[in-house]
Design an enzyme around this catalytic site. Structure first.
Site, PDB file in Angstrom:
ATOM      1  N   LYS A   3       0.845  -1.199   0.000  1.00  0.00           N
ATOM      2  CA  LYS A   3       0.000   0.000   0.000  1.00  0.00           C
ATOM      3  C   LYS A   3       0.881   1.251   0.000  1.00  0.00           C
ATOM      4  CE  LYS A   3      -4.079  -1.868   2.317  1.00  0.00           C
ATOM      5  NZ  LYS A   3      -5.048  -1.610   1.244  1.00  0.00           N
TER       6      LYS A   3
ATOM      7  N   ARG B  31     -10.658 -11.247   0.525  1.00  0.00           N
ATOM      8  CA  ARG B  31     -11.576 -12.183  -0.129  1.00  0.00           C
ATOM      9  C   ARG B  31     -10.986 -13.599  -0.181  1.00  0.00           C
ATOM     10  NH1 ARG B  31     -11.754  -8.323  -5.234  1.00  0.00           N
ATOM     11  NH2 ARG B  31     -11.237  -6.879  -3.568  1.00  0.00           N
TER      12      ARG B  31
END
Ligand code: BES
Ligand code: ZN
Ligand code: ZN
Length: 484
Positions: A259, A333
């Site tokens: 990130k 996910r």
């Protein structure tokens, strides 16, 4: 946490809050106030639309708050929660320790007020070397209301404590709460509330071939965990369980797709979905609600270490699906998918998951609610929306058209872990739905799990968002007995 008690009638010389509602003419009438005060309030109301008054009576305060009653009703309850937050600030600023609330408003509004005050009184002081500095001067709220019983207060306290547990977990930094730590916290909560709990450690997760959870964990120095909480009371109204799944990503660096800039700052919050769902089950069990609920909580951090999983990798998941990794930052996910596939073994009547899953959800609706999608669970989504309004942890349902399935098709594997960017919240939901065969409802709490500023009765930091929503949802299921 502040103390709440009940009084039959108001005491003299105790600071008092009187809450009144406007009549059809927009005026107030009450035997609780002296004529001079009543006239003053009505004059100010009419001329300046002023609704909050504080009179210093030397030995105590008299606070008068005027509220509007509007449709729909849930908006009034939310206004009362906000007033609870405002009164806590007022009492703290004026060093008021004890306040009595006197009002004839309907019971549900009084409950809203108490809830707002309790939620606002939360502080995270575990790391303050002088914790006294964080304690609110305010201490006791005494409620004078004919319909509020001690069991009502007990219920509000149980729910507020569960929200506090959730906030504590989310506020805890990664350096003191890794996957093992999160599982240990869930074990403690389970023991306290009479919930059966089992923690799978790395060897068991390996033997179960939870490929998604193991892939995300590859770059970590800490092992993953998979926690199973089972609350099955004897007089449960359901045989097939309600299953809650939560993303327990204790820290999300993005992995090799690291990130950038400030995007990593709050990523200790990435286990808020698991904290929310576990805290909700903790409250449901503490309330003794007659419903069979299971919680499944996969947990790890996501790091770019030497052995980290990489984009281009193909992962064989718990249910056998091969997933092409396109971005290692779409890790939530992957760990949820294994839990959702495992949930099939319970033949659940409904599975609800909660996750800080996508920046897309946050960008779409901001910090004002939860983005949600459903498959085969239309009826439960309607109920969830009602509960969202009741608790003001609102639900925005996104479309779940089959065209979105195309966006996560892979040329070399069965599916890929993210789409092109557009509709990112929905494609994440589509990825998850691939691993389900039951009525399924997905909640994306990325926009609301952590607040960057204090907002009414929610302080800066972890919001505890969704715990009250899920408890209200379970209570409504029990009340309606509409389970199939
Ligand atoms: N944990 C993040 C999502 C997130 C963002 C939570 C902001 C809370 C606040 C998640 O794992 C993530 O990184 N999602 C990516 C997905 C993308 C790579 C497809 C995102 O939303 O950018
Ligand atoms: Zn991520
Ligand atoms: Zn994440």
């Amino acid at each position: 946490m502040i103390t709440i008690d009940r009084l039959k009638s108001p005491k003299a010389d105790v600071s008092t809050l009187v809450i009144l509602h406007k009549d059809k003419q927009g005026m107030i009438e009450s035997k609780l106030l002296d004529v001079e005060i009543l006239d003053f309030v009505n004059k100010e109301l009419k001329e300046n639309n002023r609704t909050f008054f504080a009179f210093n009576k030397i030995s105590h305060w008299l606070v008068v708050a005027v509220v509007d009653i509007v449709e729909p009703q849930y908006k009034n309850v939310e206004a009362l929660r906000k007033l609870g937050g405002k009164l806590l600030d007022f009492c703290d600023n004026e060093y008021i320790k004890h306040l009595q609330l006197v009002t004839n408003l309907p019971k549900m509004y009084v409950i809203g007020f108490i809830e707002g005050m309790l939620l606002a009184s939360y502080t995270f002081d575990a790391y303050k070397t002088d914790p006294k500095k964080c304690i609110h001067p305010f201490d006791i709220l005494s409620v004078v209301h004919s319909e509020i019983e001690s069991k009502d207060i007990e219920e509000i306290l149980i729910i507020a404590r569960a929200v506090e547990r959730c906030k504590d977990l989310v506020n805890e930094p990664y350096c003191s709460l890794n996957a093992e730590g999160l599982a240990a916290a869930f074990v403690n909560m389970s023991h306290e509330a009479g919930i059966d709990v089992e923690v799978w450690h790395k060897d068991k997760i390996e033997s179960e071939k939870m490929g998604g959870l193991l892939a995300v964990n590859k770059g970590s120095v800490d092992p993953p965990t998979f926690t199973i909480m089972t609350y099955k009371p004897e007089r449960a109204i359901n045989e097939q369980p309600l299953v809650f799944v939560g993303k327990g990503l204790v820290y999300d660096t993005g992995g090799l797709n690291l990130k950038p800039g400030d995007y990593m700052n709050d990523m200790k919050e990435d286990m808020a979905g698991a904290a929310m769902m576990a805290s909700a089950i903790y409250a449901v069990a503490s309330l003794g609600l007659p419903i069979y609920v299971v919680g499944l909580f996969p947990s790890t951090d996501n790091r770019p270490c030497g052995n980290a999983y990489a984009s281009g990798d193909i992962i064989n998941m718990y249910d056998g699906t091969n997933v092409e990794v396109v971005n290692t930052d779409a890790e939530g996910r992957l760990i949820l998918a294994d839990a959702l596939a495992f949930a099939k073994s319970y033949s659940p009547f409904l599975v609800v998951d909660s996750a800080t899953l996508t920046g897309a959800a946050s960008r779409a609706i901001g910090p004002f609610g939860i983005a949600a999608v459903q498959q085969k669970a239309d009826k439960y989504m309607s109920l969830m929306k009602q509960c969202g309004n009741n608790t003001y942890e609102r639900i925005a349902e996104f479309p779940f058209w089959e065209e979105y399935d195309e966006l996560i098709k892979s040329e070399i594997a069965d599916i890929k872990n993210c789409g092109p960017g557009e509709g990112g919240m929905i494609t994440a939901g589509k990825f998850l739905a691939h691993f389900t065969d039951y009525p399924y409802l997905h909640l994306d709490i990325a926009g609301v799990a952590m607040f960057s500023n204090k907002k009414d009765y929610i302080n800066k930091g972890a919001s505890g968002y969704g715990v009250r929503l899920m408890v209200d949802f379970v209570k409504s299921l029990v009340l309606n007995k509409d389970i199939e």
